[in-house]
Design an enzyme around this catalytic site. Structure first.
Site, PDB file in Angstrom:
ATOM      1  N   GLU A   9      -2.581 -21.255  10.853  1.00  0.00           N
ATOM      2  CA  GLU A   9      -3.235 -22.328   9.872  1.00  0.00           C
ATOM      3  C   GLU A   9      -2.660 -22.832   8.637  1.00  0.00           C
ATOM      4  O   GLU A   9      -1.565 -22.135   8.044  1.00  0.00           O
ATOM      5  CB  GLU A   9      -4.671 -21.349   9.148  1.00  0.00           C
ATOM      6  N   CYS A  33      -7.833 -18.001  -0.043  1.00  0.00           N
ATOM      7  CA  CYS A  33      -6.811 -16.943   0.000  1.00  0.00           C
ATOM      8  C   CYS A  33      -7.107 -15.643   0.924  1.00  0.00           C
ATOM      9  O   CYS A  33      -8.157 -15.028   0.708  1.00  0.00           O
ATOM     10  CB  CYS A  33      -6.366 -16.679  -1.225  1.00  0.00           C
ATOM     11  N   ASN A  46     -11.661 -12.203  -1.402  1.00  0.00           N
ATOM     12  CA  ASN A  46     -12.298 -12.963  -0.261  1.00  0.00           C
ATOM     13  C   ASN A  46     -12.625 -11.813   0.706  1.00  0.00           C
ATOM     14  O   ASN A  46     -11.955 -11.438   1.409  1.00  0.00           O
ATOM     15  CB  ASN A  46     -11.837 -14.244   0.330  1.00  0.00           C
ATOM     16  N   CYS A  59       1.653 -10.879  10.221  1.00  0.00           N
ATOM     17  CA  CYS A  59       2.348 -10.272   9.309  1.00  0.00           C
ATOM     18  C   CYS A  59       2.485  -8.881   9.089  1.00  0.00           C
ATOM     19  O   CYS A  59       1.748  -8.180   9.780  1.00  0.00           O
ATOM     20  CB  CYS A  59       1.922 -10.587   7.774  1.00  0.00           C
ATOM     21  N   GLY A 101       1.853 -14.604   6.676  1.00  0.00           N
ATOM     22  CA  GLY A 101       3.116 -14.185   6.621  1.00  0.00           C
ATOM     23  C   GLY A 101       3.776 -13.873   5.605  1.00  0.00           C
ATOM     24  O   GLY A 101       3.350 -14.524   4.322  1.00  0.00           O
ATOM     25  N   CYS A 117      -5.711  -7.588   2.991  1.00  0.00           N
ATOM     26  CA  CYS A 117      -5.126  -8.773   3.502  1.00  0.00           C
ATOM     27  C   CYS A 117      -5.670  -9.002   5.037  1.00  0.00           C
ATOM     28  O   CYS A 117      -5.307  -8.107   5.945  1.00  0.00           O
ATOM     29  CB  CYS A 117      -3.663  -9.280   3.377  1.00  0.00           C
ATOM     30  N   CYS A 175      -0.535  -5.401   3.952  1.00  0.00           N
ATOM     31  CA  CYS A 175      -1.301  -5.341   2.813  1.00  0.00           C
ATOM     32  C   CYS A 175      -2.774  -4.954   2.825  1.00  0.00           C
ATOM     33  O   CYS A 175      -3.264  -5.533   3.871  1.00  0.00           O
ATOM     34  CB  CYS A 175      -0.988  -6.403   1.716  1.00  0.00           C
ATOM     35  N   CYS A 197      -0.937 -25.395   1.522  1.00  0.00           N
ATOM     36  CA  CYS A 197      -0.469 -23.867   1.755  1.00  0.00           C
ATOM     37  C   CYS A 197      -0.252 -23.853   3.344  1.00  0.00           C
ATOM     38  O   CYS A 197      -0.858 -24.090   4.154  1.00  0.00           O
ATOM     39  CB  CYS A 197      -1.984 -23.087   1.556  1.00  0.00           C
TER      40      CYS A 197
END
Ligand code: SF4
Length: 365
Positions: free
Chosen positions: A91, A342, A299, A111, A168, A118, A115, A104
């Site tokens: 995206e 994000c 989020n 990834c 990533g 995430c 984390c 962005c």
């Protein structure tokens, strides 16, 4: 298989031209056609002789990733889902503001750094994006936005800023990311200033040092915790590159950085890293480094195990930082209704590392 010219920066295009017996200025012309004009058809490149156009058509293609979907939210945030083959999607998100337009960009399919908070990290890792797939995101967005953009006060073009903050960890795909940065900065391509191109990293120290030497653009570091014990949990790469060493790398980076500060990103997680005591600990940690703090309301996504900090907790935290003299912003949440905020990038990843195929779009229902 044909060569994809989107994979080349100016140096690469010059070598390609030499291989097909053409002079270096042809590379400049090609750069302008491909990136400035957004042209993918050699026949439309009117200042190239017919013979050269035929030679190019036989040897090469200009092939960005294919657009699967294109959505615009009521607040103007626009999100493209691009196919990068084998069922994988990435995206790209555009965030318009009065005086700037920020794109962005993703650097990997998934990834590997996992984390804890995430969405992308939950999907596992499939592969690095090629240069054509990284710069192809800018190529598409620039083309699509330029068609409808009307010049406004304060900016002449739709995309003024780039943040490498999509899917990533950019610095684990170093060569392809740096070649893409070269194109973003090249006056014959997108001509962006170093100050307006930001690489966001979770803190891969050796690669931060290499970036400083090769292509120092603005740097954002995902900090998210005021001490190693908590950061080890939230950002597992911290076990390899702990905070003190990371801050040392930030200081080295500042010697070459185009801006005289580092941005520290700090996602606000309810009851995890948002107390007043943790704000004070953070002040002690970063007070000697020229920096800005960017607080990011989390989020939520299903099964994340985290909640967004309350508005009060975010304000209290921000006040502690600001009273200590640290420049602090709270990121506005944009594009919520198209899951473009994000940590919500919904590209589909067929994980090659740890987990079953899963997409955040599916997870988000
Ligand atoms: S926050 Fe960044 S580095 Fe961490 S898992 Fe997500 S995409 Fe990877």
């Amino acid at each position: 298989m044909s060569i994809n010219l989107l994979d080349f920066d100016a140096k690469g295009l010059t070598s390609f031209c030499a291989e097909i017996g053409e002079k270096p200025f042809r590379a400049r012309q090609l750069l302008r056609w491909i990136h400035r004009a957004g042209e993918a058809d050699f026949d439309a490149m009117s200042d190239l002789a017919k013979g050269l156009r035929e030679k190019l058509s036989a040897a090469a293609v200009i092939e960005p990733p294919k657009v699967i979907s294109d959505h615009t939210a009521p607040d103007g945030t626009r999100k493209w889902l691009l196919s990068v083959g084998a069922g994988n999607g990435i995206e790209t998100v555009y965030i318009p503001e009065t005086s700037r337009g920020t794109l962005c960009i993703s650097s990997q399919v998934g990834c590997a750094l996992a984390c804890a908070f995430c969405s992308t990290g939950r999907q596992g890792f499939n592969r690095n994006l090629t240069v054509a797939e990284i710069i192809g995101q800018l190529w598409w967005a620039n083309k699509a936005l330029t068609e409808t953009f009307t010049s406004e006060a304060g900016r002449e073009r739709p995309i003024t800023n780039i943040v490498m903050m999509g899917m990533g960890e950019p610095l684990t795909n170093f060569e392809n990311v740096v070649t893409s940065l070269d194109l973003m900065l090249d006056d014959n391509a997108y001509g962006l200033s170093r100050r307006r191109v930001t690489v966001s990293t979770s803190g891969i120290i050796p690669a931060m040092d290499r970036l400083r030497e090769r292509c120092p653009v603005a740097l954002a570091v995902s900090l998210h915790a005021p001490n190693d014990a908590l950061r080890d949990q939230l950002v597992p790469i911290n076990r390899k590159y702990p905070i003190r060493e990371l801050l040392g790398a930030c200081e080295r980076y500042l010697q070459s950085a185009p801006r005289d500060f580092i941005t520290f990103e700090y996602v606000m997680l309810d009851g995890v890293n948002d107390s007043v005591a943790q704000a004070r600990e953070l002040v002690q940690l970063v007070r000697d480094i020229p920096c800005k703090l960017n607080l990011i309301p989390f989020n939520p996504f299903p099964d994340s195990g985290f909640r967004r900090s309350s508005a009060n907790a975010v304000s209290r935290f921000r006040d502690v930082l600001m009273e200590a003299g640290l420049v602090t912003t709270v990121r506005k949440t944009r594009g919520d209704d198209i899951a473009a905020a994000c940590g919500q990038l919904a590209g589909k990843v067929l994980d090659k590392t740890r987990r079953a195929p899963r997409s955040i779009a599916e997870a988000a229902g």
